[in-house]
Design a protein around this motif. Structure first.
Motif, PDB file in Angstrom:
ATOM      1  N   LEU A 252      15.940  -9.401  28.416  1.00 22.45           N
ATOM      2  CA  LEU A 252      15.608  -9.738  29.813  1.00 22.45           C
ATOM      3  C   LEU A 252      16.125  -8.618  30.655  1.00 22.45           C
ATOM      4  O   LEU A 252      15.565  -8.513  31.558  1.00 22.45           O
ATOM      5  CB  LEU A 252      16.482 -11.101  30.163  1.00 22.45           C
ATOM      6  CG  LEU A 252      16.048 -12.299  29.420  1.00 22.45           C
ATOM      7  CD1 LEU A 252      16.972 -13.555  29.786  1.00 22.45           C
ATOM      8  CD2 LEU A 252      14.660 -12.777  29.699  1.00 22.45           C
ATOM      9  N   LEU A 253      17.287  -8.102  30.133  1.00 25.15           N
ATOM     10  CA  LEU A 253      18.041  -7.330  31.157  1.00 25.15           C
ATOM     11  C   LEU A 253      17.016  -5.711  31.338  1.00 25.15           C
ATOM     12  O   LEU A 253      16.777  -5.171  32.379  1.00 25.15           O
ATOM     13  CB  LEU A 253      19.157  -6.641  30.806  1.00 25.15           C
ATOM     14  CG  LEU A 253      20.427  -7.802  30.988  1.00 25.15           C
ATOM     15  CD1 LEU A 253      21.511  -7.606  30.123  1.00 25.15           C
ATOM     16  CD2 LEU A 253      20.949  -7.754  32.264  1.00 25.15           C
TER      17      LEU A 253
ATOM     18  N   ASN B 145      10.793  -7.046  36.260  1.00 17.71           N
ATOM     19  CA  ASN B 145      10.287  -7.983  35.838  1.00 17.71           C
ATOM     20  C   ASN B 145      11.110  -9.123  36.496  1.00 17.71           C
ATOM     21  O   ASN B 145      12.312  -9.292  36.609  1.00 17.71           O
ATOM     22  CB  ASN B 145      10.433  -8.182  34.249  1.00 17.71           C
ATOM     23  CG  ASN B 145       9.812  -9.599  33.602  1.00 17.71           C
ATOM     24  OD1 ASN B 145      10.192 -10.716  34.058  1.00 17.71           O
ATOM     25  ND2 ASN B 145       8.610  -9.181  33.188  1.00 17.71           N
ATOM     26  N   ASP B 146      10.284 -10.070  37.232  1.00 14.29           N
ATOM     27  CA  ASP B 146      10.754 -11.218  38.213  1.00 14.29           C
ATOM     28  C   ASP B 146      11.209 -12.226  37.227  1.00 14.29           C
ATOM     29  O   ASP B 146      12.192 -13.135  37.789  1.00 14.29           O
ATOM     30  CB  ASP B 146       9.806 -11.467  38.976  1.00 14.29           C
ATOM     31  CG  ASP B 146       9.521 -10.577  40.029  1.00 14.29           C
ATOM     32  OD1 ASP B 146      10.346  -9.461  40.206  1.00 14.29           O
ATOM     33  OD2 ASP B 146       8.449 -10.602  41.073  1.00 14.29           O
ATOM     34  N   ASP B 147      10.435 -12.528  36.255  1.00 12.95           N
ATOM     35  CA  ASP B 147      11.003 -13.820  35.318  1.00 12.95           C
ATOM     36  C   ASP B 147      12.213 -13.639  34.708  1.00 12.95           C
ATOM     37  O   ASP B 147      13.289 -14.577  34.707  1.00 12.95           O
ATOM     38  CB  ASP B 147       9.722 -14.073  34.412  1.00 12.95           C
ATOM     39  CG  ASP B 147       8.432 -14.417  34.671  1.00 12.95           C
ATOM     40  OD1 ASP B 147       8.467 -14.961  35.966  1.00 12.95           O
ATOM     41  OD2 ASP B 147       7.424 -14.442  34.172  1.00 12.95           O
TER      42      ASP B 147
ATOM     43  N   ALA C 124       5.078  -1.509  37.176  1.00 14.52           N
ATOM     44  CA  ALA C 124       5.953  -2.655  37.140  1.00 14.52           C
ATOM     45  C   ALA C 124       5.268  -3.736  36.384  1.00 14.52           C
ATOM     46  O   ALA C 124       4.144  -3.651  36.171  1.00 14.52           O
ATOM     47  CB  ALA C 124       6.433  -3.217  38.686  1.00 14.52           C
ATOM     48  N   ASP C 125       6.152  -4.859  35.805  1.00 15.80           N
ATOM     49  CA  ASP C 125       5.509  -5.782  35.060  1.00 15.80           C
ATOM     50  C   ASP C 125       4.566  -6.742  35.870  1.00 15.80           C
ATOM     51  O   ASP C 125       3.861  -7.455  35.264  1.00 15.80           O
ATOM     52  CB  ASP C 125       6.501  -6.842  34.427  1.00 15.80           C
ATOM     53  CG  ASP C 125       7.046  -6.059  33.361  1.00 15.80           C
ATOM     54  OD1 ASP C 125       6.617  -4.960  32.655  1.00 15.80           O
ATOM     55  OD2 ASP C 125       8.232  -6.495  32.593  1.00 15.80           O
TER      56      ASP C 125
ATOM     57  N   ALA D  66      14.247 -20.979  40.702  1.00 18.78           N
ATOM     58  CA  ALA D  66      14.220 -19.576  41.348  1.00 18.78           C
ATOM     59  C   ALA D  66      13.097 -18.894  41.515  1.00 18.78           C
ATOM     60  O   ALA D  66      12.729 -18.079  40.567  1.00 18.78           O
ATOM     61  CB  ALA D  66      15.340 -18.719  40.773  1.00 18.78           C
ATOM     62  N   PRO D  67      11.977 -19.167  42.360  1.00 20.35           N
ATOM     63  CA  PRO D  67      10.859 -18.643  42.264  1.00 20.35           C
ATOM     64  C   PRO D  67      10.561 -17.162  42.698  1.00 20.35           C
ATOM     65  O   PRO D  67       9.530 -16.738  42.501  1.00 20.35           O
ATOM     66  CB  PRO D  67       9.991 -19.465  43.285  1.00 20.35           C
ATOM     67  CG  PRO D  67      10.998 -20.108  44.082  1.00 20.35           C
ATOM     68  CD  PRO D  67      12.064 -19.973  43.541  1.00 20.35           C
ATOM     69  N   GLY D  68      11.791 -16.445  43.117  1.00 17.83           N
ATOM     70  CA  GLY D  68      11.906 -15.126  43.251  1.00 17.83           C
ATOM     71  C   GLY D  68      11.839 -14.681  44.580  1.00 17.83           C
ATOM     72  O   GLY D  68      12.725 -14.951  45.252  1.00 17.83           O
ATOM     73  N   GLU D  69      10.994 -13.886  45.070  1.00 19.06           N
ATOM     74  CA  GLU D  69      10.857 -13.249  46.397  1.00 19.06           C
ATOM     75  C   GLU D  69       9.709 -13.420  47.267  1.00 19.06           C
ATOM     76  O   GLU D  69       9.762 -12.983  48.471  1.00 19.06           O
ATOM     77  CB  GLU D  69      11.319 -11.868  46.259  1.00 19.06           C
ATOM     78  CG  GLU D  69      10.180 -10.868  45.337  1.00 19.06           C
ATOM     79  CD  GLU D  69      10.501  -9.606  44.770  1.00 19.06           C
ATOM     80  OE1 GLU D  69      11.073  -8.897  45.779  1.00 19.06           O
ATOM     81  OE2 GLU D  69      10.313  -9.163  43.732  1.00 19.06           O
TER      82      GLU D  69
END
Length: 301
Positions: free
Chosen positions: A88-89, A97-99, A175-176, A237-240
């Protein structure tokens, strides 16, 4: 190395739609409606050698991933990173990666991550998002982002420093989410170092962009990013880029594009935060920010 002695006047005056450098020949046009904040820091002396609206608050977009990663790593207290967490990191830091960010954000307590990092690092302009699920709406400033890099370079435990710098130096072109994240420092300086980019409000990845359409995250990372933990986190947490919270003291609507990181052998830090006029295209914003970053770099050589 003291960059201040070589920076001349610097990029400190904005008038009539121009951000002026040491000489008029270096003037870079800034569109009406564009908001800019930046700092350049000499990492050896700790001196801020160029600054402009350095304490103005912007929404973080993916720059908050720096805090998510540091908070996670410091909680390990020197223990080895489990393989499933490394999966993940690494894509979070390298390919934004946002997920992965959402999963680690929820696991770390969401707003509590920002609160811990503010106290630990000594950030003065950073605050958690009004809607705690929207990690990309964390408020921060150019000065605080530079302080985060100084913390990584000089104050973090060796294992935290090594992991952060190794992965930030391995930043990918794509980016992903298929955006080309090579704007700013990766394209604007001679020797990019440890880099983290951020953007928000540009919609779907632009066309053309075929070079980023085939980016992928195979193997363990792909399995982890489709795991029940990540799926639950996506709901919390849907992100940004979801609907902005009703109340906030930062602009959540105009497109944001940020570049941050070190140059060369980490001898200086550049942080450039921007908000673009509505409807600005990705390519226009990227070209403008790369030109500004190049100017920040050359002015402080």
């Amino acid at each position: 190395m003291n960059f201040a002695k070589r920076a001349a006047v610097g990029l400190a005056t904005a008038t009539a739609g121009l951000l002026l450098a040491a000489t008029p020949s270096h003037a870079v046009p800034i569109s009406d409606g564009m908001t800019v904040g930046y700092v350049v820091v000499d990492t050896e002396s700790g001196e801020t050698v160029l600054q402009f609206h350095e304490h103005d608050k912007f929404r973080s977009a993916s720059l908050v991933k720096l805090l998510i990663a540091i908070d996670y790593l410091e909680a390990l207290d020197g223990k080895e990173i489990p393989a499933e967490d490394r999966a993940l990191l690494e894509p979070m830091l390298r390919a934004s990666n946002d997920d992965a960010a959402s999963a680690l954000w929820v696991r770390g307590g969401q707003q509590a991550i920002v609160d811990r990092m503010v106290a630990k690092i000594g950030l003065v302009d950073t605050a958690p998002p009004t809607d705690e699920g929207m990690w990309g709406y964390t408020a921060l400033s150019a000065a605080d982002v530079a302080r985060i890099y100084q913390y990584i370079l000089h104050d973090a435990a060796p294992e935290v420093r090594e992991f952060m710098l190794t992965n930030l130096r391995a930043h990918t072109k794509c980016a992903d989410d298929k955006f080309d994240q090579s704007f700013g420092i990766p394209s604007g300086v001679r020797e990019p170092g440890a880099v983290k980019q951020g953007w928000s409000g540009f919609g779907a990845a632009p066309e053309p962009g075929a070079e980023c359409q085939d980016s992928s995250d195979p193997g363990l990372s792909a399995r982890l990013l489709s795991s029940p933990e990540v799926q639950r986190a996506q709901q919390i947490a849907p992100g940004e880029d979801a609907t902005p919270a009703a109340a906030s003291d930062i602009d959540l609507t105009r497109p944001a594009m940020h570049t941050s990181g070190t140059v060369g052998d980490d001898e200086k830090i550049i942080v450039l935060l921007t908000l673009e006029p509505e409807q600005t295209s990705w390519d226009t914003a990227a070209e403008r920010i790369t030109a500004l970053t190049k100017l920040l770099d050359t002015t402080t050589r």
